[in-house]
Design an enzyme around this catalytic site. Structure first.
Site, mmCIF file in Angstrom:
data_model
loop_
_atom_site.group_PDB
_atom_site.id
_atom_site.type_symbol
_atom_site.label_atom_id
_atom_site.label_comp_id
_atom_site.label_asym_id
_atom_site.label_seq_id
_atom_site.Cartn_x
_atom_site.Cartn_y
_atom_site.Cartn_z
ATOM 1 N N LYS A 192 0.829 -1.210 0.000
ATOM 2 C CA LYS A 192 0.000 0.000 0.000
ATOM 3 C C LYS A 192 0.860 1.255 0.000
ATOM 4 C CE LYS A 192 -3.604 2.389 2.663
ATOM 5 N NZ LYS A 192 -4.465 2.332 3.872
ATOM 6 N N GLU A 211 11.283 -3.245 -1.219
ATOM 7 C CA GLU A 211 11.403 -4.515 -0.503
ATOM 8 C C GLU A 211 10.104 -4.738 0.256
ATOM 9 O OE1 GLU A 211 13.673 -6.734 -0.777
ATOM 10 O OE2 GLU A 211 15.026 -5.572 -2.042
ATOM 11 N N CYS A 246 9.018 -10.256 6.854
ATOM 12 C CA CYS A 246 8.578 -10.341 5.466
ATOM 13 C C CYS A 246 8.834 -11.707 4.857
ATOM 14 C CB CYS A 246 9.256 -9.253 4.635
ATOM 15 S SG CYS A 246 11.061 -9.309 4.700
#
Length: 479
Positions: A192, A211, A246
């Site tokens: 986003k 990233e 992540c």
């Protein structure tokens, strides 16, 4: 605010335009200073990480402090090789000549880091940017305020503060920074915000490295060492910031027949690592804030999900803790299987055959990481061949990012560009083509007036046909 940010950027740009960041000695000195800062201020860094995320000390050291230091040491070891021009071949059309690729700094770069590994994800790109000879502005995440404040305090004590600066703040400060003209923007975070960064960068045609994350799958075959696999999955999921990473596993795919064994092994391992009351464990990070806590608990409270919990599910709102949670046979249209979880929840999806996992992974956006546990080499080959992901690891979790010789980055919605090791240096460098010729070796055929013979010579050169060239030079017809 905008005026203050503009003044910071202007000062840093003056520093870059002075030329001193291009010097090898400056680059080396800054990286050495950062390494010294890490060594001398480790206690303060660890305290800040504990304040921000209740991160266990050993996790702070392994995943942030030691990796940041390793990034510095690797750059110092390899920097002389990185900055050397790369000699390449020249062609017959430019003979006699020499050709090389020169790495030059892009200029003034912006690094916007993330909250989940707030120290490492700030230092790592800074090292790459400085190694490449750039001036840098760091915007740490406001969601890790203790680490952000620490950067603003200690970084200027070690580095050239006219060329490397920290700007703290939240959305207004980030917005003001994005309104400036940069030579590159390096952003770590979510899709986003990445779209906002890209839109701002487009105004100045600024290149970006993004990233991001995504739903990183773990495919578990039955042909494995189950005890080892369970340990590696557990520490890779919950030992990485309690799932707030992540590259943490986002869901598991295994066969219906093997799922019960896998669930039992994961339960046993979780209890062994974090005890019968995981909310009291000092080895688990807390959820970063109430917004993320509520987002994660809403996933658990979604209709039809609570009865899928086969382990965990406990929560402590006051302490912002959620226990490691396993869910089995979650409906494919559930929110928990659509968006990145970024937390301690791990759904397990079952299929008839392990190869059926490929279609499930392909039905989602391309992940940052994809994991496979198997002893079957044929399955491994098919997985590597058919699954597109930023990175891939067979029979372990997350360790691929610790290899400085491998690029780390995403593909598609999991990011663009890569870094780590020389890939960090390259990410912040322009590869300039340089061709050098003397004044000899003139080819009259390149100059007007163009005769049929000159055209034949030029065609021979361009086609790369020695026979055509010789025929043209000696005046023979081509056919």
């Amino acid at each position: 605010m905008a005026a203050e940010v503009a003044a910071v950027v202007e000062e840093v740009r003056r520093g870059f335009e002075s030329g001193r960041t291009r010097a090898y000695e400056w680059r080396e000195a800054q990286i050495r200073a950062i390494a010294r800062m890490i060594a001398e201020r480790e206690g303060e860094i660890t305290t800040a990480l504990r304040d921000d995320l209740a991160k266990p000390e050993i996790e702070s050291y392994l995943h942030e402090v030691s990796m940041a230091k390793s990034s510095c040491m690797f750059a110092l070891k390899e920097l002389k090789n990185w900055v050397k021009p790369e000699k390449v071949k020249s062609s017959i059309t430019t003979y006699p000549s020499t050709a090389e690729i020169v790495s030059e700094p892009l200029g003034v770069v912006l690094v916007i880091s993330a909250w989940n590994y707030p120290f490492l994800l700030s230092i790592d790109p800074i090292v790459g940017a400085v190694a490449a000879g750039n001036a840098v502005v760091l915007k740490p995440s406001e969601l890790a305020p203790a680490t952000s404040s620490l950067f603003a305090k200690i970084l200027p004590e070690y580095v050239d503060n006219s060329c490397i600066k920290v700007v703290e703040g939240a959305v207004p400060e980030t917005t003001a920074l994005l309104e400036q003209e940069w030579d590159k923007i390096f952003y770590t975070g979510n899709g986003k915000v990445a779209r906002i960064v890209m839109a701002a960068a487009a105004k100045h045609l600024t290149p970006v490295v993004l990233e991001l994350g995504g739903k990183s799958p773990v495919v578990v075959d039955s042909n494995i060492d189950l005890d080892v696999a369970a340990k590696r999955i557990v520490v890779g999921k919950w030992g990485c910031n309690n799932g707030q990473a992540c590259i943490a596993p986002d869901y598991i795919v295994t066969t219906k027949s093997f799922a019960p064994q896998l669930v039992d092994a994961l339960k046993t391992t979780l209890e062994k690592f974090y005890g019968k009351d995981p909310l009291a464990s000092k080895d688990l990070s807390r959820i970063v804030n109430f917004n993320h806590f509520n987002r994660l608990t809403s996933l658990l409270d979604d209709e039809g999900i609570s009865d899928k919990i086969v382990y965990g599910g406990q929560r402590d709102e006051k302490g912002l803790k959620i226990a490691p949670t396993l869910l089995l046979n979650v409906p494919n249209d559930s929110p928990i299987l659509k968006d990145e979880i970024f937390g301690p929840l791990l759904p397990i999806v079952t299929v008839d055959e392990v190869e059926d996992s490929f279609n499930i992974i392909k039905s989602k956006t391309k992940p940052l990481a994809a994991y496979l546990f198997t002893k079957n080499k044929k399955l491994e080959e098919e997985f590597v061949k058919n699954i597109s992901s930023g990175g891939m690891l067979i029979n372990d979790i997350a360790l691929h990012l610790s290899n400085p010789y491998l690029p780390f980055g995403g593909v598609g919605e999991s990011g663009t560009g890569s870094y780590h090791g020389k890939f960090s240096f390259d990410a912040f460098s322009h590869k300039k083509a340089v061709l050098s010729r003397g004044f000899g070796g003139e080819a009259r055929a390149r100059y007007p007036p163009y005769t049929p013979q000159k055209q034949r010579i030029l065609r021979g050169l361009i086609d790369g046909s020695i026979i055509s060239l010789l025929l043209a030079l000696f005046g023979f017809p081509r056919d």
